[in-house]
Design a protein around this motif. Structure first.
Motif, PDB file in Angstrom:
ATOM      1  N   TYR A 188       0.833  -1.182  -0.040  1.00  0.00           N
ATOM      2  CA  TYR A 188       0.006  -0.133  -0.148  1.00  0.00           C
ATOM      3  C   TYR A 188       0.702   1.288  -0.050  1.00  0.00           C
ATOM      4  O   TYR A 188       0.387   2.241  -0.708  1.00  0.00           O
ATOM      5  N   SER A 189       2.148   1.216   0.650  1.00  0.00           N
ATOM      6  CA  SER A 189       2.911   2.386   0.769  1.00  0.00           C
ATOM      7  C   SER A 189       3.757   2.741  -0.370  1.00  0.00           C
ATOM      8  O   SER A 189       4.127   4.056  -0.785  1.00  0.00           O
ATOM      9  N   GLN A 190       3.988   1.608  -1.138  1.00  0.00           N
ATOM     10  CA  GLN A 190       4.897   1.785  -2.543  1.00  0.00           C
ATOM     11  C   GLN A 190       4.660   1.174  -3.761  1.00  0.00           C
ATOM     12  O   GLN A 190       4.458   1.742  -4.723  1.00  0.00           O
ATOM     13  N   VAL A 191       4.460  -0.146  -3.565  1.00  0.00           N
ATOM     14  CA  VAL A 191       4.168  -0.882  -4.771  1.00  0.00           C
ATOM     15  C   VAL A 191       2.717  -0.365  -5.431  1.00  0.00           C
ATOM     16  O   VAL A 191       2.884  -0.083  -6.833  1.00  0.00           O
ATOM     17  N   LEU A 192       1.694  -0.191  -5.150  1.00  0.00           N
ATOM     18  CA  LEU A 192       0.594   0.106  -5.421  1.00  0.00           C
ATOM     19  C   LEU A 192       0.694   1.569  -6.349  1.00  0.00           C
ATOM     20  O   LEU A 192       0.023   1.668  -7.336  1.00  0.00           O
ATOM     21  N   ARG A 233      -8.533   3.528  -0.281  1.00  0.00           N
ATOM     22  CA  ARG A 233      -9.650   3.039   0.643  1.00  0.00           C
ATOM     23  C   ARG A 233     -10.424   1.997   0.031  1.00  0.00           C
ATOM     24  O   ARG A 233     -10.712   0.889   0.814  1.00  0.00           O
ATOM     25  N   PHE A 234     -10.891   2.064  -1.165  1.00  0.00           N
ATOM     26  CA  PHE A 234     -11.938   1.203  -1.524  1.00  0.00           C
ATOM     27  C   PHE A 234     -11.207  -0.166  -1.979  1.00  0.00           C
ATOM     28  O   PHE A 234     -11.728  -1.414  -1.565  1.00  0.00           O
ATOM     29  N   ILE A 235     -10.087  -0.074  -2.367  1.00  0.00           N
ATOM     30  CA  ILE A 235      -9.165  -1.255  -2.477  1.00  0.00           C
ATOM     31  C   ILE A 235      -8.872  -1.928  -1.205  1.00  0.00           C
ATOM     32  O   ILE A 235      -9.139  -3.361  -0.923  1.00  0.00           O
TER      33      ILE A 235
END
Length: 118
Positions: free
Chosen positions: A54-58, A71-73
């Motif tokens: 959530y902090s980097q890859v996304l 938030r939805f993911i």
């Protein structure tokens, strides 16, 4: 319209911007009480996202993602996912399929709900 959307989570699901956009849109509709019930289904090899994702890859996959879309993911993963063991016996597959089908709301339209939540 559809009563349910089964999101099949496989090895590369979280690396596909297109799939992430669909998930975010479906959960946005659910948040508004609209759209089909979203049912997460995980197959062998799927790894659930962690804080690093959530902090980097996304953001590498989807650079212009909004906080609301994140938030939805995340909301998808607060729902208990149904396992689907594609290499299992017919009996196991039948039981797992029934679990997925049991999450589909009865009636014409029951938009907005997620499957079973934690």
């Amino acid at each position: 319209g559809a009563r349910a959307l089964a999101v099949v989570l496989s090895t590369k699901t979280l690396c596909s911007r297109h799939q992430l956009e669909i998930v975010a849109h479906a959960l946005e509709l659910n948040d508004k009480g609209q759209g089909p019930t979203t049912i997460p289904v995980n197959v062998f090899g799927f790894s659930f996202p962690d804080t690093h994702y959530y902090s980097q890859v996304l953001y590498q996959i989807w650079p212009d993602i909004s906080d609301e879309q994140v938030r939805f993911i995340k909301a998808l993963f607060r729902t208990i996912s149904c396992p689907y063991s594609t290499h299992a016996s017919d009996q196991v597959l039948q039981a797992q399929t029934e679990e997925i089908l049991n999450r589909i709301p009865q009636g014409r339209f029951a938009g907005g709900s997620l499957g079973r939540t934690t």
